[in-house]
Scaffold this motif. Sequence first.
Motif, mmCIF file in Angstrom:
data_model
loop_
_atom_site.group_PDB
_atom_site.id
_atom_site.type_symbol
_atom_site.label_atom_id
_atom_site.label_comp_id
_atom_site.label_asym_id
_atom_site.label_seq_id
_atom_site.Cartn_x
_atom_site.Cartn_y
_atom_site.Cartn_z
ATOM 1 N N SER B 48 -1.981 -2.539 9.652
ATOM 2 C CA SER B 48 -2.088 -1.371 8.885
ATOM 3 C C SER B 48 -3.122 -0.327 9.460
ATOM 4 O O SER B 48 -2.891 0.908 9.809
ATOM 5 N N GLN B 88 3.285 1.469 4.299
ATOM 6 C CA GLN B 88 3.561 0.250 3.665
ATOM 7 C C GLN B 88 3.980 0.106 2.526
ATOM 8 O O GLN B 88 4.827 -0.492 1.884
ATOM 9 N N ASP B 164 5.272 0.857 8.938
ATOM 10 C CA ASP B 164 4.536 -0.115 8.365
ATOM 11 C C ASP B 164 5.128 -1.027 7.545
ATOM 12 O O ASP B 164 5.445 -0.752 6.481
ATOM 13 N N GLU B 165 5.686 -2.253 7.728
ATOM 14 C CA GLU B 165 6.327 -2.973 7.116
ATOM 15 C C GLU B 165 7.308 -2.226 6.398
ATOM 16 O O GLU B 165 7.506 -2.597 5.252
#
Lengths: 377, 317
Positions: B48, B88, B164-165
Motif C-alpha cells: 500500500s 484498500q 489496492d486489494e
Amino acid sequence: MLGRLRGMLIKEFIQVFRDKRSRFLLFGPPVIQMLVFGYAATLEIRHIPTAVLDFDNSQVSRDLLSRFTASPYFDVRARLNDRRQIGELIDRGDVTVALQIHAGFAQDLRKGRTARLQVIVDSSVSNTALIAVGYVNQIAGRFSQDYQRERLFSTSPLVQSQLPSIVLDRRPWFNTDFDSQWFFVPGVIGNLILVMVVSLTAFAVVREREIGTLEQIMVTPIGRLEFILGKTVPFFLIGLLDTTLISLVGTLWFGVPLRGSIGVLAIGAILFILCMLGIGLFISTISMTQQQAMVSGFFFNMPAITFSGFATPISSMPEFMQWLTYLNPLRYFLDVLRGVYLKGVGLDVLWPQMTAMGVLGLVMLTISVARFHKSLD
Amino acid sequence: MTDNDAPPVIVRDLVKRFGDFVAVDRINLEARRGEIVGFLGPNGAGKSTTIRMLCGLLRPTAGQALVAGYDVAREPERVRQRIGYMSQKFSLYNDLRVIENIRFFASLYEVPDSVLKERVSWILDMAGLSGRKSTLTGTLPSGWKQRLALGCAVLHRPPILFLDEPTSGVDPISRRQFWELIHTMAAEGVTVLVTTHYMDEAEYCNRLVLIFQGRIVASGSPTELKQRAMTGELVLVECAPLGLALDLLRQTPDVADAAVFGNALHVVVPEARTMIPRLRTHLSQHGVIVARMEPIRPSLEDVFVSLTAAQGAGGKA
Ligand SMILES: Nc1ncnc2c1ncn2[C@@H]1O[C@H](COP(=O)(O)OP(=O)(O)OP(=O)(O)O)[C@@H](O)[C@H]1O
Ligand SMILES: [Mg+2]
C-alpha cells in the motif's frame, strides 16, 4: 472549479440532511440547550435549602424565622430539634444553611442584651455560602431594625419618627430589573454556536479521514480550497440558521429584548462563525480519529468559554489570563451579543470587536488551509 | 505523456521511511501500456505504501517515480488527472445513493455533461446495478460495492489504474467478474497495478512483483516465477498428526523445505519419485498415518513461501 465545488456542496448537503436524525441533531439540541441553559445559567441564587432549629420557640423567634420562610432566597426544608441532625443534612447536601436560635433569644432581646442567631453554612459551595450569609445578614438586620423601632415606638413615639435611615436608590441601566437571564441568554447563544460549529466542522473532515473517503478524494484533481469550501460552507449556513433559531428562543421565550439592529448582530455572528470554522478545520488537521477530534475540541471549548467573560467577569481574572482573552473570539462575540441585545449599540461602538473577530477568523482560516495538505503524511 | 513509447509507470530506487522504519526499500519497477502488474506480499510488506507514493498521497523519502511521464513528488496534480485509484478501504460514501456517488466523483473529475450520461449507464451496467441506482450504497453486497468503486475510479478514463486489494472480502464469483473487468480495461490499453493477498488472483496478472519487508524479492510472469523459484519437486502429504509429521520431515536430510498448506503439507525434495517411498516409511515408523503422498505442480503460494523463506534466512545471516 465551480463544477467541483458544486459537486462537493451537493454531496455535503445530501449527507447532512439525508435522515431525520441528523437533521434533528443540527437544530434540536441547540434549541433545547438554549432552553435548559437559559434557566440554569443565572447569577441569582434563590431557594437555598435551609434547616431551622428554634430552641426558643417564642413569638419573637417565630417572627424572625417566618421572615426566612417568606423570603424567596431561602427554602426552609426542615425544622429540627436536635443539633446533631444538622451535620447529617449538610453532609448529604440536603441543606446548605442551618439557622439556630437558642433558648432565651426573646428574653435577651427584651432585656436589651445581644441576642445571637447562629448560622451554619456548607462552605464547600463557597459562592452560594457567601451569598447566603449575605442574605441572612440582610434579613436579620431588617429584623433587628424593626424590633428596635417597635420598642422605641412603644416607649417614645416621638423619637422614633425622627430616626434617620438611608435607603439605597438603585438606577440600573439597560437591565432594569437586574434580570440575570437577560445577562446570560446572549452569552448562551455565543457558547452554543461555538460548540456547534467547531464540532460539526472538525467531525465532518475527520470522519472522512477515518472511513477512508478522504484518501479517495485526495487522489482526484480537487483543489484544497474547493474541498475546504465544500466542507465549510454548509456548516457556515447551518451555524447562521442555528444562531437565528436560538436567538428567537432568547427573545420569544425568555423575553430578552433585542434593542439593537439585527444587521449588526448578523455581522457579528458571521465573523464569529468564520472564526469557529477556522478552529474546527484546525482541529481536523491535527486529529486522525473522531475521538482525537473530540478531545481536541474539548480542550478548545472549555477554556474558550471560561475565559470569555461568560460567567466570570474578565476584569476579575488574573492579569495574564486577561491578556489571553484578547485571542478568544468568544470574548468579542459576547460583547457584540450583549451590546446589541441589552444596550442597543451599533457598529460605531462595536467596530473594534468586529475587527478583532475578522482578523482572528482570517488568521485561523489561513493557518488551517495552509495546514491542510492533499497527502497522508 | 510526451513520449508515447515510454512506460506509463517508472519507479527508480523508491524509498519510504516512517521515522526509523523502512516501509519501502529501493524498489525498481516499470509497467508497460496495457500490462497488469500484481504486487504480492504478506501484511506490512509495503504494498500500500508503494501504491500511495505512486498516487502522490505519500512523499517518497528517496528515489523517483514517474507516472504518466510526471514525477509524483513534483507534479502530483498532473498525475492525479491521469490515474484511477481504489484504496484498500472501501471509500465510496455508504450514506449516498449509487447514483449520487457516481455524480459526486464525476464532478470531482469534471466529467463533461455530454458524456456523463453514457458513463453512468456504463458503470451501472458493468457493476450489475442497472435499476438500482437509487439504492443506498451501504446496503449493497460487497462484490457490487467494489465494482461500483472501480467504476467511480475510472469515470475519467485514466490510462493508469492503481488498485489496492480491490477484491478483499469479496466472494469468489464476484472476484472473477472483477478480474474480467480489469482484463477488459487492460486490453483497451490501461496499465493496471494491483495488490492482492489471493494467490489464485496472482495468476491473472501479466507480471508479478513479490514484495517482502519493503523489498522486491522476485518478479516475472507467474510461469517464470514458478520455474525459477522451485529448485526441486513438490510433494503433497496428507497425514495425521500434522505437527509431528512437519517436525519429522524438517529433520529429514534430503528435504529442502516443508510447510503447512491448509490441512496438508507441502514438501520440497530433489526428486519426488525416489523420495516418496522413503518419506512414507520414515513417517509411519514414527506413528504418523499417511493418507496421501504424491507429486504436485507448485502454486504461486509455494513459490512465495520458498522465496520469502530464502529471503528471511538471507536477511538474518
Ligand atoms: N503512516 C505510517 N506511519 C508509520 N508506519 C506506517 C505508516 N503507513 C504504513 N506503515 C507501516 O509500513 C509498513 C508497510 O505498510 P503497508 O500498508 O504498505 O503494507 P501492505 O503491504 O499494504 O500490507 P497489507 O497487506 O496489510 O495491506 C507496515 O509495517 C506499516 O505498519
Ligand atoms: Mg495494504
